[in-house]
Design a protein around this motif. Structure first.
Motif, PDB file in Angstrom:
ATOM      1  N   ILE A 184      -7.447 -16.423 -45.679  1.00 46.22           N
ATOM      2  CA  ILE A 184      -7.582 -15.568 -46.855  1.00 46.22           C
ATOM      3  C   ILE A 184      -8.828 -14.695 -46.739  1.00 46.22           C
ATOM      4  O   ILE A 184      -8.821 -13.513 -47.106  1.00 46.22           O
ATOM      5  CB  ILE A 184      -7.635 -16.423 -48.135  1.00 46.22           C
ATOM      6  CG1 ILE A 184      -6.392 -17.322 -48.222  1.00 46.22           C
ATOM      7  CG2 ILE A 184      -7.731 -15.527 -49.370  1.00 46.22           C
ATOM      8  CD1 ILE A 184      -6.431 -18.319 -49.354  1.00 46.22           C
ATOM      9  N   TRP A 231      -7.947 -11.875 -44.540  1.00 47.17           N
ATOM     10  CA  TRP A 231      -7.209 -10.837 -45.269  1.00 47.17           C
ATOM     11  C   TRP A 231      -8.179  -9.947 -46.042  1.00 47.17           C
ATOM     12  O   TRP A 231      -8.032  -8.713 -46.050  1.00 47.17           O
ATOM     13  CB  TRP A 231      -6.235 -11.468 -46.268  1.00 47.17           C
ATOM     14  CG  TRP A 231      -5.134 -12.273 -45.670  1.00 47.17           C
ATOM     15  CD1 TRP A 231      -4.771 -12.345 -44.355  1.00 47.17           C
ATOM     16  CD2 TRP A 231      -4.241 -13.130 -46.381  1.00 47.17           C
ATOM     17  NE1 TRP A 231      -3.704 -13.197 -44.202  1.00 47.17           N
ATOM     18  CE2 TRP A 231      -3.352 -13.688 -45.431  1.00 47.17           C
ATOM     19  CE3 TRP A 231      -4.100 -13.489 -47.715  1.00 47.17           C
ATOM     20  CZ2 TRP A 231      -2.356 -14.590 -45.791  1.00 47.17           C
ATOM     21  CZ3 TRP A 231      -3.102 -14.383 -48.075  1.00 47.17           C
ATOM     22  CH2 TRP A 231      -2.239 -14.923 -47.121  1.00 47.17           C
ATOM     23  N   VAL A 237      -2.926 -14.987 -54.865  1.00 47.18           N
ATOM     24  CA  VAL A 237      -2.808 -13.999 -53.795  1.00 47.18           C
ATOM     25  C   VAL A 237      -2.255 -12.683 -54.326  1.00 47.18           C
ATOM     26  O   VAL A 237      -2.726 -11.603 -53.956  1.00 47.18           O
ATOM     27  CB  VAL A 237      -1.899 -14.552 -52.672  1.00 47.18           C
ATOM     28  CG1 VAL A 237      -1.578 -13.462 -51.661  1.00 47.18           C
ATOM     29  CG2 VAL A 237      -2.577 -15.729 -51.976  1.00 47.18           C
ATOM     30  N   LEU A 249       1.866 -17.126 -44.496  1.00 47.96           N
ATOM     31  CA  LEU A 249       1.688 -17.158 -45.947  1.00 47.96           C
ATOM     32  C   LEU A 249       2.445 -18.322 -46.572  1.00 47.96           C
ATOM     33  O   LEU A 249       1.935 -18.994 -47.480  1.00 47.96           O
ATOM     34  CB  LEU A 249       2.158 -15.838 -46.561  1.00 47.96           C
ATOM     35  CG  LEU A 249       2.153 -15.769 -48.092  1.00 47.96           C
ATOM     36  CD1 LEU A 249       0.741 -15.934 -48.647  1.00 47.96           C
ATOM     37  CD2 LEU A 249       2.761 -14.456 -48.582  1.00 47.96           C
TER      38      LEU A 249
END
Length: 532
Positions: free
Chosen positions: A115, A118, A309, A389
């Protein structure tokens, strides 16, 4: 006790220390303030009564969060070790509880890094607003290149893989630099930077059209929600997970404090500092969502993707693409996610590294490199692919919703119910702290354990009967229940391995005699530190 015991004599073992109380507080806040503060709390509050949610939230903080935080700090500070070593000193058979916590940290580190990766990518995407045209499609198709849910793929995604590897390199370097030069410096710089950066975001968000409506939507109370038990469970869950409790992190961090250190007052600073940031995040997030609703001509209640998310990587990019100065706002937002995530990530991996140092006598640098490389390889293989994911979603559900709750109950049961350390830990906190918890603290801790046990049973039953998010049964069995099985295996197997040093060469201070207590049958050391 009216006075602190005499100055502790020297000990037979050396352990790293924080440079001071401020460094400890910043590190503990760095662990507590993470991604969940920004993307979980606002949605939880909004969906569970808005402003009325603050009532169960504050009650949960006072009756569960702070008491359990005190317990972890007491165990770590008194028994001077990582989670496995400290729990071993609580009672020989409790070592497995510590390894259960370490295994949770190891698992969380695997996907938490993804994460952060990202967020690193989106930080750079923000300058050109690469995601502006269609944030949902960009995230799923262009960025993650998502495959089919409930499948396993070994097709790696370069846009995910490259930042993921970069984050692991930074993480390994910070851990290898040690407690002072790595972990402490990261938090001393990172936490003030995070507060300033997010403060700028909030001020800018409050200046947007529709911001007032968004904040009003968050804080407008729905007192009827307080009659719903699930709202109270949500409040206790949010406090518990947000403070990094039952990971072994706070226990490990407390073990690095010097023996003559105030424990409870800094604990309160950490608890209320974390909650204050959550409220700040709520204001910033919903002010921004108010602007989005204003732009679309709908009510905030009609927006989708208000948590997790989807909030961070779809809803917020949608806002950023429509607001004036979106490039800077986006860079600040995703930069904040990176800093908040990194300080939390370092804390969970430090808990793993510290445990291996204690068990096998490894040097901090060697332990950090070993933990980092193994974790990085598994993280890349599992979460750097087109199905990463979905794997993240399932593993997080089982490790967080089941693993952490089970670990908390086990820690309380081992230290208070079976080892009978209640009076010892209470008197230890009273002896070294300005704020001295009484018997009421122990009552709260025991009540919380029963509440958590009920939550564990309820969640387990739900997952068994209903599955999770429509994933195939075999997928949940392998990656969901398999995660829980790994945690249990670590708890059972690691205590079988031999300690590479004499852990009985340890001096507990204040001694039980100084606390007015007789010798304890589970102690593996003499009061003067001479091994039995």
């Amino acid at each position: 006790m009216s006075e602190q015991p005499a100055t502790p004599p020297g000990t037979h073992e050396k352990r790293e220390h924080w440079s001071g109380q401020t460094a400890f507080i910043l590190a503990a806040i760095g662990s507590a303030v993470g991604l969940g503060n920004i993307w979980r709390f606002p949605g939880q509050a909004y969906e569970n009564g808005g402003g009325a949610f603050m009532i169960p939230y504050v009650i949960a903080l006072l009756t569960a969060g702070i008491p359990i935080l005190f317990l972890e700090n007491a165990i770590g500070h008194r028994f001077r070790g990582s989670a496995p070593l400290a729990m071993r000193r609580v009672a020989r058979r409790a070592e497995g509880v510590g390894w259960f916590h370490v295994a949770i940290c190891f698992v969380i580190g695997l996907y938490y890094t993804v994460i952060i990766g990202w967020a690193v990518s989106y930080f750079f995407f923000s300058f050109n607003l690469d995601y502006a045209e269609d944030p949902a499609t960009f995230f799923a198709r262009d960025f993650l290149q998502l495959g089919e849910p409930g499948t396993v793929s070994l097709t790696f995604v370069p846009s995910v893989l490259i930042p993921l590897v970069a984050v692991w390199v930074v993480t390994i370097v910070i851990l290898a630099l040690g407690l002072h030069n790595g972990v402490e410096r990261l938090n001393v710089v990172g936490i003030p930077l995070l507060v300033v950066t997010f403060g700028i975001l909030v001020v800018r968000a409050l200046m947007l059209d529709g911001a007032a409506e968004g904040v009003e939507a968050l804080f407008t109370p729905d007192f009827s929600a307080l009659r719903d038990p699930q709202v109270w469970i949500a409040a206790y869950g949010q406090v518990f997970f947000s403070l990094s409790l039952a990971y072994g992190v706070m226990l490990t961090y407390a073990s690095y404090r010097r023996r003559r250190s105030n424990i409870t007052a800094p604990g309160l600073v950490v608890a209320f500092g974390n909650s204050s940031f959550e409220i700040l995040a709520g204001v910033g997030v919903f002010a921004t969502l108010g602007f989005l609703a204003h732009q679309q001509g709908i009510a905030v209640a009609d927006l989708e993707g208000l948590t997790g998310v989807q909030l961070s990587f779809i809803t917020f990019p949608t806002v950023i693409a429509q607001m004036p100065g979106g490039q800077i706002f986006g860079a600040l937002f995703f930069g904040s996610l990176v800093v908040a995530g990194l300080t939390s990530l370092i804390s969970v991996l430090q808990a793993v590294s510290s445990a291996l140092q204690d068990k096998f006598g490894w040097h901090p640098r060697g332990s950090a490199v070993a933990v980092g490389i193994v974790s990085a390889v598994l993280s890349v293989i599992g979460f750097g692919t087109t199905t990463g994911l979905f794997l993240l979603d399932v593993v997080d559900q089982w490790s967080n919703q089941l693993g952490i709750v089970a670990g908390a109950v086990a820690m309380i049961a081992a230290s208070l119910w079976f080892a009978g350390r209640s009076s010892e830990l209470q008197r230890h906190l009273a002896a070294v702290s300005t704020l001295r918890p009484g018997r009421g603290w122990l009552i709260l801790v025991n009540v919380v354990a029963l509440l958590l046990l009920s939550m564990f049973v309820q969640k387990t039953t739900t997952l068994i009967n209903d599955g999770y998010e429509g994933y195939p049964g075999w997928y949940l069995a392998v990656f969901g229940w398999g995660t829980l099985a790994f945690l249990l295996a670590a708890a059972l197997a690691m205590p079988l391995l031999r300690w590479r040093r004499n852990i009985a060469r340890f001096h507990v201070w204040p001694t039980r005699a100084q606390l007015g207590l007789p010798d304890h049958p589970h102690d593996e050391y003499e009061p003067e530190g001479r091994p039995r």
